[in-house]
Design a protein around this motif. Sequence first.
Motif, PDB file in Angstrom:
ATOM      1  N   ALA A 306       0.825  -1.210   0.000  1.00 13.79           N
ATOM      2  CA  ALA A 306       0.000   0.000   0.000  1.00 13.79           C
ATOM      3  C   ALA A 306       0.861   1.262   0.000  1.00 13.79           C
ATOM      4  O   ALA A 306       0.597   2.204  -0.760  1.00 13.79           O
ATOM      5  N   MET A 307       1.886   1.296   0.844  1.00 15.29           N
ATOM      6  CA  MET A 307       2.724   2.488   0.936  1.00 15.29           C
ATOM      7  C   MET A 307       3.503   2.730  -0.358  1.00 15.29           C
ATOM      8  O   MET A 307       3.732   3.880  -0.753  1.00 15.29           O
ATOM      9  N   LYS A 308       3.870   1.666  -1.031  1.00 17.95           N
ATOM     10  CA  LYS A 308       4.564   1.815  -2.317  1.00 17.95           C
ATOM     11  C   LYS A 308       3.647   2.474  -3.341  1.00 17.95           C
ATOM     12  O   LYS A 308       4.073   3.328  -4.128  1.00 17.95           O
ATOM     13  N   LYS A 309       2.366   2.089  -3.318  1.00 23.07           N
ATOM     14  CA  LYS A 309       1.402   2.707  -4.234  1.00 23.07           C
ATOM     15  C   LYS A 309       1.200   4.172  -3.884  1.00 23.07           C
ATOM     16  O   LYS A 309       1.062   5.016  -4.773  1.00 23.07           O
ATOM     17  N   VAL A 310       1.172   4.490  -2.591  1.00 25.86           N
ATOM     18  CA  VAL A 310       0.989   5.874  -2.158  1.00 25.86           C
ATOM     19  C   VAL A 310       2.171   6.733  -2.590  1.00 25.86           C
ATOM     20  O   VAL A 310       1.994   7.884  -3.014  1.00 25.86           O
ATOM     21  N   GLU A 311       3.371   6.190  -2.516  1.00 23.59           N
ATOM     22  CA  GLU A 311       4.551   6.932  -2.968  1.00 23.59           C
ATOM     23  C   GLU A 311       4.438   7.311  -4.435  1.00 23.59           C
ATOM     24  O   GLU A 311       4.980   8.325  -4.882  1.00 23.59           O
ATOM     25  N   GLY A 312       3.683   6.512  -5.189  1.00 18.62           N
ATOM     26  CA  GLY A 312       3.497   6.770  -6.613  1.00 18.62           C
ATOM     27  C   GLY A 312       2.710   8.036  -6.908  1.00 18.62           C
ATOM     28  O   GLY A 312       2.653   8.480  -8.060  1.00 18.62           O
TER      29      GLY A 312
END
Length: 364
Positions: A306-312
């Motif tokens: 989830a956090m990786k997607k948010v960084e996007g």
Amino acid sequence: MEIMKYMEKYDYEQLVICQDKESGLKAFICIHDTTLGPALGGLRMWTYDSEEAAIEDALRLARGMTYKNAAAGLNLGGGKTVIMGDPRKDKNEAMFRALGRFIQGLNGRYITAEDVGTTVEDMDIIHEETDYVTGISTAFGSSGNPSPVTAYGVYKGMKAAAKVAFGSDSLEGKTIAVQGVGNVAYALCEYLHKEGANLILTDINEAALDRAVKAFDAKAVAPNEIYGVECDIFSPCALGAIINDDTIPQLKAKVIAGSANNQLKDERHGDIIHEKGIVYAPDYVINAGGVINVADELMGYNRERAMKKVEGLYDNLMKIFAISEKEGIPTYKAADHLAEQRINALKNTRSTFLKNPKSLISNR
């Protein structure tokens, strides 16, 4: 307000009126569009001046969720629920359980989550009556409070906007005026303070404001003074429609980047700030971290994923800024184009969402 004409203009699917006399529940569930999947959008509790004001807010917020989910690349439509009442004194268990039964009756067309005036604990009560709720306690295998993740997304998006406006995405030494210090904004201020930004804060809740001022060595101003302060970045993190004819002439910031929904009172206000050279991070793009986080629950929550997607969101905003520059259009229009292209691409292959989405919801 002519509700049906408004719904027809923006092609809304459904507006549900929910009333439970014993608990005092007075709520409106709005489903805007389910082309991409079931409508996901939070539950707001607020002291609205009238039923019309509550309905209008639900409609605006639901449509915003359609664009937010589409632009974020999620297979979800847009919806929203609002409860009329004071979240500090009107809440009770029966109210949220009654609402949970209304949501269950929609058979998965709408999935709710936390929003302004509601908490993880409120979502847990709703979960007693329905599976169609996200942002519940981690004890249920969920992600818990989405506010810190939303804040992280706003922080990353603010850095992208700073890159465009100032040539560097560093926020060290930048003066940032933050309107509102609620759950999301407080967590955002933690990131900004840690990076070395200078903060100017305001909030109608004096206790919350005092807490934030002390924690971040910030300056406090009155709510109606925040628009005109000398700053590099204005960060609206309260309610919407605050970029308007009255506030725009006061703004001295080069960037507008915050977590509030529906920041532009009218679309033309997006045109005005574009003409003034202000870099605007479209609200429903920059504040999508929370919905990205809770949407991950539908696949079985994995925080790292989830956090990786948010960084996007940083790259997503840079894409929107590039479209804006290339086509010579305001950033809000560039964001709309991005979302609409995705929805229209699937419109001919998917009809109004009817399939029961329980298969999307992780076992709890």
